[in-house]
Design an enzyme around this catalytic site. Structure first.
Site, PDB file in Angstrom:
ATOM      1  N   VAL A  13      -1.915   0.069   4.912  1.00  0.00           N
ATOM      2  CA  VAL A  13      -2.683  -1.069   5.438  1.00  0.00           C
ATOM      3  C   VAL A  13      -1.848  -1.877   6.430  1.00  0.00           C
ATOM      4  CG1 VAL A  13      -3.774  -3.270   4.832  1.00  0.00           C
ATOM      5  CG2 VAL A  13      -4.217  -1.243   3.450  1.00  0.00           C
ATOM      6  N   GLU A 160      -7.931   5.529   4.415  1.00  0.00           N
ATOM      7  CA  GLU A 160      -6.890   6.424   4.908  1.00  0.00           C
ATOM      8  C   GLU A 160      -7.561   7.622   5.565  1.00  0.00           C
ATOM      9  OE1 GLU A 160      -4.206   7.299   1.661  1.00  0.00           O
ATOM     10  OE2 GLU A 160      -4.023   5.168   1.252  1.00  0.00           O
ATOM     11  N   PHE A 257     -21.322   8.994  -0.076  1.00  0.00           N
ATOM     12  CA  PHE A 257     -20.786   9.025  -1.448  1.00  0.00           C
ATOM     13  C   PHE A 257     -21.718   9.709  -2.435  1.00  0.00           C
ATOM     14  CE2 PHE A 257     -16.680   7.022  -1.614  1.00  0.00           C
ATOM     15  CZ  PHE A 257     -16.585   6.541  -0.313  1.00  0.00           C
ATOM     16  N   HIS A 259     -21.584  13.128  -2.546  1.00  0.00           N
ATOM     17  CA  HIS A 259     -21.084  14.506  -2.592  1.00  0.00           C
ATOM     18  C   HIS A 259     -20.192  14.690  -3.817  1.00  0.00           C
ATOM     19  CE1 HIS A 259     -22.778  14.938   1.328  1.00  0.00           C
ATOM     20  NE2 HIS A 259     -22.137  13.851   1.700  1.00  0.00           N
ATOM     21  N   CYS A 268      -6.706   3.601  -4.213  1.00  0.00           N
ATOM     22  CA  CYS A 268      -7.604   2.444  -4.360  1.00  0.00           C
ATOM     23  C   CYS A 268      -8.588   2.569  -5.519  1.00  0.00           C
ATOM     24  CB  CYS A 268      -8.347   2.200  -3.052  1.00  0.00           C
ATOM     25  SG  CYS A 268      -7.238   1.665  -1.741  1.00  0.00           S
ATOM     26  N   LYS A 328      -7.629  13.280  -0.368  1.00  0.00           N
ATOM     27  CA  LYS A 328      -8.725  13.572   0.558  1.00  0.00           C
ATOM     28  C   LYS A 328      -8.111  14.089   1.849  1.00  0.00           C
ATOM     29  CE  LYS A 328      -9.345   8.973   2.547  1.00  0.00           C
ATOM     30  NZ  LYS A 328     -10.303   7.957   2.891  1.00  0.00           N
TER      31      LYS A 328
HETATM   32  P1  NAD Z   1       1.744   0.970   0.341  1.00  0.00           P
HETATM   33  O1  NAD Z   1       2.345   1.192  -0.983  1.00  0.00           O
HETATM   34  O2  NAD Z   1       1.503   2.113   1.253  1.00  0.00           O
HETATM   35  O3  NAD Z   1       2.643  -0.076   1.167  1.00  0.00           O
HETATM   36  C1  NAD Z   1       3.116  -1.277   0.637  1.00  0.00           C
HETATM   37  C2  NAD Z   1       4.384  -1.687   1.383  1.00  0.00           C
HETATM   38  O4  NAD Z   1       4.769  -2.986   0.984  1.00  0.00           O
HETATM   39  C3  NAD Z   1       5.576  -0.770   1.128  1.00  0.00           C
HETATM   40  O5  NAD Z   1       6.103  -0.317   2.349  1.00  0.00           O
HETATM   41  C4  NAD Z   1       6.581  -1.679   0.394  1.00  0.00           C
HETATM   42  O6  NAD Z   1       7.920  -1.355   0.670  1.00  0.00           O
HETATM   43  C5  NAD Z   1       6.184  -3.029   0.937  1.00  0.00           C
HETATM   44  N1  NAD Z   1       6.620  -4.166   0.108  1.00  0.00           N
HETATM   45  C6  NAD Z   1       6.483  -4.327  -1.227  1.00  0.00           C
HETATM   46  N2  NAD Z   1       6.966  -5.530  -1.592  1.00  0.00           N
HETATM   47  C7  NAD Z   1       7.416  -6.128  -0.469  1.00  0.00           C
HETATM   48  C8  NAD Z   1       8.012  -7.389  -0.209  1.00  0.00           C
HETATM   49  N3  NAD Z   1       8.245  -8.268  -1.163  1.00  0.00           N
HETATM   50  N4  NAD Z   1       8.368  -7.683   1.073  1.00  0.00           N
HETATM   51  C9  NAD Z   1       8.137  -6.793   2.056  1.00  0.00           C
HETATM   52  N5  NAD Z   1       7.551  -5.602   1.867  1.00  0.00           N
HETATM   53  C10 NAD Z   1       7.191  -5.279   0.617  1.00  0.00           C
HETATM   54  O7  NAD Z   1       0.400   0.176   0.087  1.00  0.00           O
HETATM   55  P2  NAD Z   1      -0.997   0.292   0.861  1.00  0.00           P
HETATM   56  O8  NAD Z   1      -1.668   1.561   0.514  1.00  0.00           O
HETATM   57  O9  NAD Z   1      -0.784  -0.069   2.282  1.00  0.00           O
HETATM   58  O10 NAD Z   1      -1.808  -0.874   0.136  1.00  0.00           O
HETATM   59  C11 NAD Z   1      -1.476  -2.232   0.297  1.00  0.00           C
HETATM   60  C12 NAD Z   1      -2.571  -3.069  -0.320  1.00  0.00           C
HETATM   61  O11 NAD Z   1      -3.807  -2.872   0.400  1.00  0.00           O
HETATM   62  C13 NAD Z   1      -2.889  -2.719  -1.773  1.00  0.00           C
HETATM   63  O12 NAD Z   1      -3.249  -3.869  -2.462  1.00  0.00           O
HETATM   64  C14 NAD Z   1      -4.089  -1.788  -1.644  1.00  0.00           C
HETATM   65  O13 NAD Z   1      -4.897  -1.803  -2.799  1.00  0.00           O
HETATM   66  C15 NAD Z   1      -4.823  -2.397  -0.473  1.00  0.00           C
HETATM   67  N6  NAD Z   1      -5.652  -1.454   0.263  1.00  0.00           N
HETATM   68  C16 NAD Z   1      -5.207  -0.193   0.494  1.00  0.00           C
HETATM   69  C17 NAD Z   1      -5.994   0.683   1.234  1.00  0.00           C
HETATM   70  C18 NAD Z   1      -5.540   2.091   1.476  1.00  0.00           C
HETATM   71  O14 NAD Z   1      -6.354   2.907   1.917  1.00  0.00           O
HETATM   72  N7  NAD Z   1      -4.281   2.429   1.214  1.00  0.00           N
HETATM   73  C19 NAD Z   1      -7.226   0.265   1.744  1.00  0.00           C
HETATM   74  C20 NAD Z   1      -7.628  -1.049   1.515  1.00  0.00           C
HETATM   75  C21 NAD Z   1      -6.831  -1.899   0.772  1.00  0.00           C
END
Ligand code: NAD
Length: 453
Positions: A13, A160, A257, A259, A268, A328
């Site tokens: 994100v 993603e 959704f 399938h 997530c 996926k």
């Molecule tokens: P991720 O694990 O890929 O990335 C998180 C990043 O945050 C990591 O690089 C980590 O090193 C960093 N981090 C952690 N603590 C930190 C701190 N104190 N200071 C600085 N950096 C720090 O996570 P993601 O998949 O990007 O998801 C992030 C959030 O967004 C989650 O809450 C997730 O549920 C939500 N989200 C994810 C998606 C998705 O498709 N991945 C979609 C929508 C929402």
């Protein structure tokens, strides 16, 4: 106008948010506490696979609009808007672990030096925005200083695999706020997306947090519903693809959704369903449908493994060709991927695997380390099939849609084809001489009605 923002967390994100906003002309500082990640990113090395992202990152590093740092203090002094996109993984009881959010927020509180808008994009339980406010106030009070700040709950909905396009063209932007000043500021940041005013849903922070969980829980429930319908289709001789097609044309249901497959996975749906179910329990407003969805989804993965072992009998030393590991297509993400459970279950019965995934090997090699003596990672689809006893499609990467079936047959020891994503139709595959097992394809697909005189 807002020209400079900071984004904390450079995962799926945060990195997409930062890179795309930089590409649209903003100056963005991406902060992460993983120094290895940041050193790589400074060199343009993107640690995740997201189509198109590497080019955008590279382009904006060159243009000096995108910088990477571990130093939040410096970033804070230059930016009034700070977006938080750190992980919120599940704890043992399923509730969301807020330690990364808390650490990031407290650091903001320790270093902020003037008015800031703190925008939370991470998916968090209802009430977290208020906690964020509390943590900042605590840190400011420890310092004996007082600065004005606003918190925004601005959950992210990108997916993603299509994250860049999703970020650029959101269905809606949810903004939960206590002040109009902060809403105006975030709208200035998103101005570059050229959104229609009707795309914004402006509400309070708790409602914004709830919208994100309710949306993910609903989608998880919808796909799980179809998985159960698919199972019933197999028992009663119906074809789930036609059922989905017939249902999806109802505007109240919609075609997405519907399938069936091996169960949902990823970073997530599994964690967000567990987290909202846990909130429901704690608040004595149980979400029984979601609780059942979680159980049914776990069951679906086991059911897929059972489908294979029921068909094949004794799996001791059988070699299975596996196509796709990521949860996926178009991502390397294997968090809670159904492939992990399916391979674990089949391995317990003695199976060995030849695997091909276009992108997920780095992830797979540590997540499936315990099965390493049973896995051979291959260079392409066909290499997996040589001398294997059956083929299993777990992830629907596009390139698996048009396999050379004659080649598949000649390479496999037995022409046994498990298609857990329904990329093919049963009748077509049987005409080609394969034993085909899909999901919910209880009848042969009949493209034309049989003439009766
Ligand atoms: P991720 O694990 O890929 O990335 C998180 C990043 O945050 C990591 O690089 C980590 O090193 C960093 N981090 C952690 N603590 C930190 C701190 N104190 N200071 C600085 N950096 C720090 O996570 P993601 O998949 O990007 O998801 C992030 C959030 O967004 C989650 O809450 C997730 O549920 C939500 N989200 C994810 C998606 C998705 O498709 N991945 C979609 C929508 C929402």
């Amino acid at each position: 106008m807002i020209n400079k923002i900071a984004v904390i967390g450079t995962g799926y994100v945060g990195l997409v948010t930062g890179a795309v906003l930089a590409d649209l002309g903003l100056d963005v500082t991406c902060v992460d506490n993983n120094s290895e990640k940041i050193s790589g990113l400074k060199e343009g090395i993107v640690p995740i696979y997201e189509p198109g992202l590497e080019l955008i990152v590279e382009r904006n590093i060159c243009a000096k609009r995108l910088v990477f740092t571990t130093d939040l203090k410096n970033a804070l002094s230059e930016c009034d808007v700070i977006m938080i996109a750190v992980g919120t993984p599940p704890t043992v009881d399923g509730s969301a672990d807020l330690q990364f959010i808390e650490a990031a927020v407290r650091e903001i509180g320790r270093h902020m030096d003037g008015y800031k808008v703190i925008v939370n994009k991470s998916t968090v339980p209802i009430g977290t925005a208020q906690k964020i406010k509390g943590w900042i106030l605590e840190e400011l009070s420890h310092r004996g200083v007082s600065y004005d700040f606003d918190i925004l709950a601005n959950p992210e909905f990108l997916r993603e695999g299509s994250a860049i396009d999703d970020f650029l063209h959101p269905d809606r932007v949810i903004i939960g706020s206590q002040t109009t000043r902060a809403v105006d500021i975030i709208k200035q940041v998103y101005r570059v997306l050229f959104l229609d005013e009707s795309q914004y849903v402006v509400t309070d922070m708790e409602t914004a947090e709830m919208i994100k969980y309710a949306s993910n829980a609903f989608l998880a429930m919808k796909v799980t519903f179809m998985n159960e319908i698919a199972h019933l289709c197999e028992k009663v001789g119906a074809n789930v693809q036609d059922v989905a097609n017939g249902m999806g044309k109802d505007g109240r249901i919609g075609p997405e959704f519907l399938h069936p497959g091996p169960g949902y996975g990823g970073s997530c749906f599994p964690k967000d369903t567990r987290a909202i179910a846990e909130v429901g329990k704690q608040m004595e407003a149980p979400l029984t449908l979601i609780e059942q969805t979680i159980k049914a989804n776990e069951n679906q993965k086991i059911l897929m493994a059972r489908k294979i072992s029921d068909e094949m009998g004794d799996l001791q030393d059988k070699q299975l060709a596996v196509l796709g590991l990521s949860f996926k297509p178009n991502t390397d993400d294997m968090r809670e991927a159904p492939s992990i459970t399916i391979l674990n279950e089949l391995a317990k019965k003695g199976a060995k695997f030849k695997i091909y995934d276009p992108i997920a090997y780095k992830e797979a090699k540590w997540r499936l380390e315990h099965l390493n003596d049973r896995i051979v990672y291959c260079n392409d689809e066909y290499e997996t099939m040589k001398d294997s006893d059956a083929l299993i499609i777990i992830t629907e990467w596009k390139q698996f849609r048009n396999l050379n079936i004659e080649k598949v047959k000649s390479l496999l020891k037995k022409p046994l084809f498990f298609d857990l994503r329904n990329l093919y139709q049963k009748r077509y595959m049987e005409d080609k001489g394969l034993k085909y097992v899909g999901v919910g394809q209880g009848t042969e697909y009949q493209p034309f009605l049989v003439e009766t005189s």
